[in-house]
Design an enzyme around this catalytic site. Structure first.
Site, PDB file in Angstrom:
ATOM      1  N   ASP A   1     -10.845  39.884 -11.124  1.00 36.40           N
ATOM      2  CA  ASP A   1     -11.014  38.514 -10.652  1.00 36.40           C
ATOM      3  C   ASP A   1      -9.656  37.887 -10.372  1.00 36.40           C
ATOM      4  O   ASP A   1      -8.616  38.313 -10.910  1.00 36.40           O
ATOM      5  CB  ASP A   1     -11.740  37.677 -11.701  1.00 36.40           C
ATOM      6  CG  ASP A   1     -13.238  37.934 -11.740  1.00 36.40           C
ATOM      7  OD1 ASP A   1     -13.727  38.697 -10.886  1.00 36.40           O
ATOM      8  OD2 ASP A   1     -13.910  37.380 -12.632  1.00 36.40           O
TER       9      ASP A   1
ATOM     10  N   LYS B   1     -12.911  35.347  -6.539  1.00 32.56           N
ATOM     11  CA  LYS B   1     -13.579  34.286  -5.802  1.00 32.56           C
ATOM     12  C   LYS B   1     -13.021  32.956  -6.290  1.00 32.56           C
ATOM     13  O   LYS B   1     -13.014  32.678  -7.475  1.00 32.56           O
ATOM     14  CB  LYS B   1     -15.091  34.322  -6.028  1.00 32.56           C
ATOM     15  CG  LYS B   1     -15.754  35.645  -5.669  1.00 32.56           C
ATOM     16  CD  LYS B   1     -17.224  35.620  -6.067  1.00 32.56           C
ATOM     17  CE  LYS B   1     -17.886  36.970  -5.836  1.00 32.56           C
ATOM     18  NZ  LYS B   1     -17.948  37.301  -4.416  1.00 32.56           N
TER      19      LYS B   1
ATOM     20  N   MET C   1     -17.622  25.052 -13.874  1.00 31.98           N
ATOM     21  CA  MET C   1     -17.540  24.857 -12.418  1.00 31.98           C
ATOM     22  C   MET C   1     -18.188  23.541 -11.980  1.00 31.98           C
ATOM     23  O   MET C   1     -18.929  23.494 -11.010  1.00 31.98           O
ATOM     24  CB  MET C   1     -18.183  26.046 -11.688  1.00 31.98           C
ATOM     25  CG  MET C   1     -17.539  27.388 -12.028  1.00 31.98           C
ATOM     26  SD  MET C   1     -18.481  28.818 -11.442  1.00 31.98           S
ATOM     27  CE  MET C   1     -19.864  28.848 -12.608  1.00 31.98           C
TER      28      MET C   1
END
Length: 273
Positions: free
Chosen positions: A42, A64, A177
Site C-alpha cells: 500500500d 490507493k 476515511m
C-alpha cells in the site's frame, strides 16, 4: 491454509503492516517481509518497513489514495496471482489490518478462486492504534460497553451511509476515511440522537512522528476539523470515552479550546460514574 513453511514458493501472504510505526509490526510480518520475493504494498506502508526486505526483493506500489490515480483492485488480484504462479513468495503488505477496511477479503476470494495458496497475517488496525496513542479507551465500564468500526464513505454505487441510524448503534464510534464527509457525519449523528456536546477526537498520521490530533464537541466537529487542516489518513473517534484522553494521554499536544475549558469538570464527571 496455515502451517506452510516460510520457504514455500507459489504462495501469497496477505500481511497487515500496522498503523505506521515499524515497531508495531508483528514478528511474523517482519519475517515475511524479509523472505518475500515480491511485495505488493500500500502507499501508506512505512518505508522503514519496506527497508526490511531483501535487496533483491521486488517492491511494487499498488496503493490507493483518495482523489489520486491508483491501481485498480482487479489489477492487484491479477498481478498477485501471476507472481504466485511463477513460483514466487508473494507478500501483499497492507496498512493496518487486512480484514478491517483493507479489502483483504476481496483479495482472499480472488486467490481462492484462482487456486492460489494464501495465508492472512493480522496487523494492528489504525482505529485501535489511534485510540491507544491519545489515551482513549475504546471500552470502559459504565462509559463504553460497545465499539463500532465504520467506514466514512460508501462504495461507488452504494447508498449513502445512514449516520442517523448509526448514531446510537454503539457507545463509541471509530470512523475510518471520514474527512470528506464531516458535515454529513455531524448532522446525521445529531439527527440520530447523539448529544451535540458528545466529545469527538480526530487523529492524523497515527503512531508516526508527525501525528496530530484535535478534540472538540460533535456540534463543532466539521468546523474544527476544517480549521485544523487535518489530511488523510485520519481516524475519528466519537463517544464519551474520548473525555478520558485528558487524563490518560501522555502527550501534551491535545488541541481544543472546548476541552481545555471543561477539562476538570469532565474528568470529575467521568470518574464519579
Amino acid at each position: 491454509m496455515s502451517g506452510v513453511s516460510y520457504g514455500s514458493a507459489g504462495k501469497v501472504w496477505i500481511v497487515g503492516a500496522g498503523p505506521g510505526d515499524p515497531e508495531l509490526l508483528t514478528l511474523k510480518a517482519a519475517t515475511l517481509v524479509g523472505m518475500a520475493d515480491i511485495i505488493f504494498h500500500d502507499a501508506l506502508v512505512n518505508i522503514r518497513i519496506l527497508a526490511m526486505a531483501r535487496p533483491d526483493t521486488q517492491l511494487v506500489n499498488v496503493g490507493k489514495r483518495g482523489g489520486q490515480p491508483s491501481t485498480s483492485q482487479v489489477s492487484i488480484h491479477t498481478r498477485m496471482i501471476h507472481a504466485a504462479r511463477q513460483g514466487m513468495r508473494v507478500v501483499r503488505l497492507k496498512g493496518g489490518d487486512p480484514f478491517i477496511f483493507g479489502r483483504g477479503g476481496e483479495e482472499c476470494i480472488a486467490l481462492w478462486t484462482a487456486g492460489i495458496d494464501y495465508e492472512v497475517v493480522p496487523g494492528i488496525t489504525s482505529g485501535s492504534a489511534a485510540a491507544a496513542a491519545v489515551g482513549v479507551p475504546l471500552t470502559y465500564r459504565t462509559i463504553s460497553q460497545s465499539v463500532l468500526f465504520v467506514t466514512g464513505h460508501a462504495a461507488p454505487g452504494d447508498p449513502p451511509i445512514d449516520w442517523a441510524h448509526l448514531a446510537k448503534a454503539a457507545d463509541t464510534l471509530v470512523i475510518y476515511m471520514g474527512l470528506a464527509q464531516t458535515t454529513e457525519i455531524q448532522g446525521g449523528l445529531i439527527a440520530g440522537g447523539r448529544h451535540p456536546d458528545t466529545p469527538v477526537l480526530a487523529v492524523h498520521w497515527v503512531t508516526l512522528p508527525q501525528q496530530r490530533h484535535v478534540c472538540t464537541r460533535l456540534n463543532r466537529f466539521a468546523d474544527v476539523i476544517h480549521e485544523a487542516n487535518l489530511g488523510s489518513p485520519t481516524i475519528i473517534i466519537v463517544g464519551e470515552s474520548v473525555r478520558l484522553s485528558q487524563r490518560l494521554s501522555l502527550e501534551e499536544n491535545i488541541h481544543s479550546e472546548d476541552f481545555q475549558r471543561t477539562k476538570t469538570r469532565n474528568i470529575t464527571e467521568v470518574f464519579s460514574v
